[in-house]
Write a protein that holds these residues in place. Structure first.
Motif, mmCIF file in Angstrom:
data_model
loop_
_atom_site.group_PDB
_atom_site.id
_atom_site.type_symbol
_atom_site.label_atom_id
_atom_site.label_comp_id
_atom_site.label_asym_id
_atom_site.label_seq_id
_atom_site.Cartn_x
_atom_site.Cartn_y
_atom_site.Cartn_z
ATOM 1 N N LEU A 1 -6.674 1.511 4.289
ATOM 2 C CA LEU A 1 -7.125 0.532 3.307
ATOM 3 C C LEU A 1 -7.853 -0.557 4.082
ATOM 4 O O LEU A 1 -7.269 -1.194 4.965
ATOM 5 C CB LEU A 1 -5.937 -0.047 2.539
ATOM 6 N N GLN A 2 -9.133 -0.762 3.749
ATOM 7 C CA GLN A 2 -9.974 -1.673 4.526
ATOM 8 C C GLN A 2 -10.530 -2.802 3.652
ATOM 9 O O GLN A 2 -10.886 -2.594 2.500
ATOM 10 C CB GLN A 2 -11.153 -0.916 5.148
ATOM 11 N N LEU A 3 -10.603 -3.998 4.243
ATOM 12 C CA LEU A 3 -11.255 -5.151 3.609
ATOM 13 C C LEU A 3 -11.563 -6.184 4.691
ATOM 14 O O LEU A 3 -10.641 -6.724 5.305
ATOM 15 C CB LEU A 3 -10.365 -5.778 2.541
ATOM 16 N N PRO A 4 -12.879 -6.424 4.973
ATOM 17 C CA PRO A 4 -14.042 -5.719 4.425
ATOM 18 C C PRO A 4 -14.136 -4.304 4.981
ATOM 19 O O PRO A 4 -13.307 -3.913 5.811
ATOM 20 C CB PRO A 4 -15.211 -6.580 4.906
ATOM 21 N N GLU A 5 -15.136 -3.547 4.539
ATOM 22 C CA GLU A 5 -15.274 -2.170 4.996
ATOM 23 C C GLU A 5 -15.371 -2.128 6.515
ATOM 24 O O GLU A 5 -16.099 -2.891 7.136
ATOM 25 C CB GLU A 5 -16.518 -1.522 4.378
ATOM 26 N N GLY A 6 -14.585 -1.229 7.107
ATOM 27 C CA GLY A 6 -14.578 -1.091 8.558
ATOM 28 C C GLY A 6 -13.458 -1.846 9.238
ATOM 29 O O GLY A 6 -13.180 -1.620 10.415
ATOM 30 N N VAL A 7 -12.791 -2.751 8.512
ATOM 31 C CA VAL A 7 -11.673 -3.512 9.078
ATOM 32 C C VAL A 7 -10.380 -3.019 8.437
ATOM 33 O O VAL A 7 -10.123 -3.262 7.258
ATOM 34 C CB VAL A 7 -11.843 -5.026 8.837
ATOM 35 N N PHE B 1 0.865 -1.186 0.000
ATOM 36 C CA PHE B 1 0.000 0.000 0.000
ATOM 37 C C PHE B 1 0.896 1.229 0.000
ATOM 38 O O PHE B 1 1.693 1.439 0.918
ATOM 39 C CB PHE B 1 -0.900 -0.021 1.230
ATOM 40 N N ILE B 2 0.773 2.043 -1.045
ATOM 41 C CA ILE B 2 1.603 3.238 -1.212
ATOM 42 C C ILE B 2 0.705 4.459 -1.087
ATOM 43 O O ILE B 2 -0.227 4.636 -1.878
ATOM 44 C CB ILE B 2 2.305 3.239 -2.581
ATOM 45 N N GLY B 3 0.966 5.289 -0.090
ATOM 46 C CA GLY B 3 0.161 6.486 0.124
ATOM 47 C C GLY B 3 1.000 7.742 0.023
ATOM 48 O O GLY B 3 2.084 7.828 0.613
ATOM 49 N N LEU C 1 -9.707 5.265 2.374
ATOM 50 C CA LEU C 1 -10.051 6.504 3.057
ATOM 51 C C LEU C 1 -8.809 7.375 3.182
ATOM 52 O O LEU C 1 -7.722 6.878 3.503
ATOM 53 C CB LEU C 1 -10.617 6.237 4.455
ATOM 54 N N ALA C 2 -8.973 8.663 2.927
ATOM 55 C CA ALA C 2 -7.877 9.620 3.080
ATOM 56 C C ALA C 2 -8.413 10.850 3.800
ATOM 57 O O ALA C 2 -9.372 11.479 3.344
ATOM 58 C CB ALA C 2 -7.301 10.003 1.722
ATOM 59 N N THR C 3 -7.796 11.165 4.929
ATOM 60 C CA THR C 3 -8.217 12.306 5.746
ATOM 61 C C THR C 3 -7.047 13.257 5.920
ATOM 62 O O THR C 3 -5.930 12.827 6.234
ATOM 63 C CB THR C 3 -8.693 11.834 7.135
ATOM 64 N N ALA C 4 -7.285 14.541 5.729
ATOM 65 C CA ALA C 4 -6.230 15.545 5.875
ATOM 66 C C ALA C 4 -6.076 15.953 7.334
ATOM 67 O O ALA C 4 -7.061 16.174 8.040
ATOM 68 C CB ALA C 4 -6.555 16.763 5.029
ATOM 69 N N ASN C 5 -4.805 16.047 7.767
ATOM 70 C CA ASN C 5 -4.486 16.535 9.111
ATOM 71 C C ASN C 5 -3.489 17.692 9.042
ATOM 72 O O ASN C 5 -2.805 17.984 10.031
ATOM 73 C CB ASN C 5 -3.892 15.404 9.958
ATOM 74 N N SER C 6 -3.395 18.328 7.899
ATOM 75 C CA SER C 6 -2.408 19.390 7.698
ATOM 76 C C SER C 6 -2.734 20.612 8.547
ATOM 77 O O SER C 6 -3.905 20.875 8.874
ATOM 78 C CB SER C 6 -2.350 19.784 6.224
ATOM 79 N N SER C 7 -1.684 21.373 8.885
ATOM 80 C CA SER C 7 -1.883 22.553 9.733
ATOM 81 C C SER C 7 -0.780 23.577 9.490
ATOM 82 O O SER C 7 0.280 23.257 8.937
ATOM 83 C CB SER C 7 -1.896 22.150 11.211
ATOM 84 N N ILE C 8 -1.045 24.805 9.920
ATOM 85 C CA ILE C 8 -0.054 25.885 9.874
ATOM 86 C C ILE C 8 -0.041 26.545 11.246
ATOM 87 O O ILE C 8 -1.097 26.876 11.803
ATOM 88 C CB ILE C 8 -0.395 26.918 8.784
ATOM 89 N N SER C 9 1.142 26.717 11.793
ATOM 90 C CA SER C 9 1.261 27.346 13.112
ATOM 91 C C SER C 9 2.293 28.462 13.058
ATOM 92 O O SER C 9 3.239 28.428 12.265
ATOM 93 C CB SER C 9 1.647 26.312 14.171
#
Length: 245
Positions: A108-114, A78-80, A179-187
């Motif tokens: 990366l989930q299979l089945p969904e949720g796992v 799995f390459i992200g 699923l891809a969720t952004a956690n980017s930030s600027i401080s």
């Protein structure tokens, strides 16, 4: 003479058996690769495979054809990757250091949720800017607009559990939930205007490790073995007849 005749027949049978089993199976592998492709209705597909987060969608890979043999294990890579751009403007009375952190969580989930994989690519960038210049333009001496931010990570796992292998057997495709969720930030300083955009891409490489089905040698080859054995028997029979005369 009877004993020698049976020994000769046994030799012929053994020779034929060796030819017949010459196609015994060896371990083999078969690989498929796929890249996540979002098919939006309101915009064109990305040329480089990156899409704005957050994402919940499907990545499909070709299943293993059981006619090839017995599936023993599945190796999944799995390459992200993330890329992004950002802008910030120092609005304080002092020079400041601004930290841009490009980050996200890719599952990366299979089945969904796992979850089978969870990647957390992250990369930080530091910039020093002057005190406010009175213009909110994400540029000048007090601001910056940056592009080409990137972060990536790769993980590989091998699965041999029979219940999990069932997802990969048959015709068609196996569908992972991506699923891809952004956690980017600027401080930076307390008076700071900023924005950041995060995009994600994913590749899945699947390798099927299996024992191929044994392929029998053609009957013609077996026939050659029998002919060779019979020829050997005939030569020895002639020798026996001469010896008895």
């Amino acid at each position: 003479m009877t004993t020698k005749l049976f020994q000769t027949l046994a030799a012929a049978t053994t020779l034929a058996g060796i030819v017949a089993t010459a196609g015994a199976a060896n371990a083999a592998s078969l690989s498929y690769s796929t890249q996540y492709q979002y098919k939006p209705t309101d915009e064109a597909a990305s040329a480089d495979g990156y899409y704005i987060t957050d994402i919940k969608d499907t990545i499909s890979v070709q299943k293993f054809n059981s006619a090839l043999g017995t599936l023993k294990s599945v190796t999944i890579e799995f390459i992200g990757n993330l890329k992004g751009d950002a802008g910030f403007e120092n609005r304080s009375n002092n020079a400041a250091t601004v930290l841009v952190n490009l980050a996200g969580t890719l599952n990366l989930q299979l089945p969904e949720g796992v979850d089978r994989f969870e990647l957390n690519p992250e990369q930080s960038y530091s910039y020093t800017v002057a005190r406010r210049d009175g213009v909110l333009d994400y540029g000048g001496t007090s601001g910056r607009t940056v592009a080409g931010l990137s972060a990536g990570i790769t993980e590989t796992k091998t699965f041999a559990d029979s219940s999990f292998l069932q997802y990969f057997l048959g015709q068609g495709t196996t569908d992972f939930t991506f699923l891809a969720t952004a956690n980017s930030s600027i401080s930076g300083p307390g008076n700071l205007a900023s924005y950041v955009t995060t995009l994600a891409s994913a590749n899945v490489n699947v390798t099927y490790n299996y024992d191929p089905k044994a392929v029998p040698e053609p009957s013609a080859a077996i026939g050659l073995g029998l002919v060779a054995g019979i020829g050997l028997m005939s030569q020895r029979r002639k020798s026996w007849l001469k010896a008895s005369n």
